[in-house]
Design a protein around this motif. Structure first.
Motif, short mmCIF file in Angstrom:
data_model
loop_
_atom_site.label_atom_id
_atom_site.label_comp_id
_atom_site.label_asym_id
_atom_site.label_seq_id
_atom_site.Cartn_x
_atom_site.Cartn_y
_atom_site.Cartn_z
N SER A 15 0.81 -1.20 0.00
CA SER A 15 0.00 0.00 0.00
C SER A 15 0.85 1.27 0.00
O SER A 15 0.32 2.36 0.02
CB SER A 15 -0.93 0.01 1.22
N ASN A 16 2.18 1.12 -0.01
CA ASN A 16 3.07 2.28 0.04
C ASN A 16 3.33 2.78 -1.38
O ASN A 16 3.99 2.14 -2.18
CB ASN A 16 4.37 1.91 0.73
N PHE A 17 2.83 3.96 -1.67
CA PHE A 17 2.93 4.57 -3.01
C PHE A 17 4.39 4.77 -3.41
O PHE A 17 4.72 4.72 -4.60
CB PHE A 17 2.18 5.90 -3.00
N LEU A 18 5.28 4.99 -2.46
CA LEU A 18 6.68 5.25 -2.77
C LEU A 18 7.42 4.04 -3.31
O LEU A 18 8.50 4.17 -3.88
CB LEU A 18 7.41 5.78 -1.53
N MET A 19 6.87 2.85 -3.16
CA MET A 19 7.53 1.64 -3.65
C MET A 19 7.18 1.32 -5.11
O MET A 19 7.77 0.43 -5.71
CB MET A 19 7.15 0.44 -2.77
N TYR A 20 6.24 2.05 -5.70
CA TYR A 20 5.85 1.80 -7.09
C TYR A 20 6.94 2.24 -8.05
O TYR A 20 7.57 3.28 -7.84
CB TYR A 20 4.55 2.51 -7.42
N LYS A 80 13.95 2.45 -11.02
CA LYS A 80 13.89 3.13 -9.73
C LYS A 80 12.44 3.30 -9.28
O LYS A 80 11.59 3.64 -10.09
CB LYS A 80 14.54 4.52 -9.82
N ASN A 81 12.21 3.10 -7.98
CA ASN A 81 10.88 3.37 -7.45
C ASN A 81 10.77 4.86 -7.12
O ASN A 81 11.75 5.61 -7.23
CB ASN A 81 10.54 2.47 -6.26
N ILE A 82 9.60 5.29 -6.72
CA ILE A 82 9.36 6.71 -6.46
C ILE A 82 10.25 7.22 -5.33
O ILE A 82 10.77 8.34 -5.39
CB ILE A 82 7.87 6.96 -6.17
N TYR A 83 10.47 6.42 -4.31
CA TYR A 83 11.32 6.83 -3.20
C TYR A 83 12.75 7.09 -3.68
O TYR A 83 13.36 8.10 -3.31
CB TYR A 83 11.31 5.79 -2.09
N GLU A 84 13.30 6.20 -4.49
CA GLU A 84 14.67 6.37 -4.99
C GLU A 84 14.78 7.62 -5.86
O GLU A 84 15.78 8.34 -5.79
CB GLU A 84 15.10 5.13 -5.78
N ILE A 85 13.77 7.89 -6.65
CA ILE A 85 13.76 9.10 -7.47
C ILE A 85 13.71 10.34 -6.58
O ILE A 85 14.42 11.32 -6.81
CB ILE A 85 12.58 9.08 -8.46
N ASN A 115 -2.00 9.97 -18.11
CA ASN A 115 -1.61 8.75 -18.83
C ASN A 115 -0.30 8.92 -19.59
O ASN A 115 -0.12 8.38 -20.67
CB ASN A 115 -2.72 8.28 -19.79
N TRP A 116 0.64 9.65 -18.99
CA TRP A 116 1.97 9.79 -19.59
C TRP A 116 2.93 8.76 -19.02
O TRP A 116 3.97 8.50 -19.59
CB TRP A 116 2.52 11.19 -19.36
N ILE A 117 2.56 8.18 -17.88
CA ILE A 117 3.34 7.10 -17.27
C ILE A 117 2.39 6.01 -16.82
O ILE A 117 1.17 6.21 -16.79
CB ILE A 117 4.18 7.57 -16.05
N LYS A 118 2.95 4.88 -16.45
CA LYS A 118 2.21 3.81 -15.79
C LYS A 118 3.13 3.19 -14.76
O LYS A 118 4.33 3.49 -14.73
CB LYS A 118 1.72 2.76 -16.79
N PHE A 119 2.60 2.32 -13.92
CA PHE A 119 3.43 1.65 -12.94
C PHE A 119 3.75 0.24 -13.42
O PHE A 119 2.87 -0.50 -13.82
CB PHE A 119 2.74 1.61 -11.58
N LYS A 120 5.02 -0.09 -13.37
CA LYS A 120 5.50 -1.38 -13.83
C LYS A 120 5.31 -2.44 -12.74
O LYS A 120 4.83 -3.53 -13.00
CB LYS A 120 6.97 -1.25 -14.21
N SER A 121 5.72 -2.10 -11.52
CA SER A 121 5.66 -3.07 -10.43
C SER A 121 5.80 -2.35 -9.09
O SER A 121 5.94 -1.14 -9.04
CB SER A 121 6.80 -4.09 -10.57
#
Length: 125
Positions: A15-20, A80-85, A115-121
């Protein structure tokens, strides 16, 4: 409704958005010499063609991102996930991690909505 059994207050990784991990799906963009990203959009729908004809406009429009957004866009590489960015953005801008995370989350939500990006994992640490 799913019950969260975290008694210590830890956030569940799923559920942590930063890991996407975000991936760019809008491929029509250009990076200038000073690392500023410009996104290009084609307007080929019937309604858009009619509106273009009425106002005599081109079928291509563009959006130039500012320095911070351009840097964030270029850091989205599908690894990179959102946190790393956000950590990289904090280093670049001299901000704290919390400020960088807050700004990046707003930017990511906006470009996701467009819709310029999507989440991979979801990347676990």
């Amino acid at each position: 409704m799913k019950k969260n059994n975290n008694s210590k207050g830890n956030i569940n990784e799923e559920s942590n958005f930063l890991m996407y991990v975000p991936v760019i799906i809008h491929e029509n963009y250009k990076v200038s010499d000073n690392n500023i990203v410009t996104l290009y959009f084609e307007h080929n729908k019937l309604v858009e063609k009619f509106a273009r004809w009425l106002v005599k406009k081109s079928n291509i429009s563009d959006i130039e991102l500012d320095e911070r957004c351009s840097h964030a866009w270029l850091l989205i590489d599908g690894e990179k996930n959102i946190y790393e960015i956000a950590v990289k953005m904090a280093e670049m801008c001299g901000d704290s991690k919390e400020v960088a995370i807050e700004r990046l989350v707003h930017f990511i939500r906006y470009i996701l909505k467009k819709n310029w990006i999507k989440f991979k994992s979801i990347k676990s640490q």
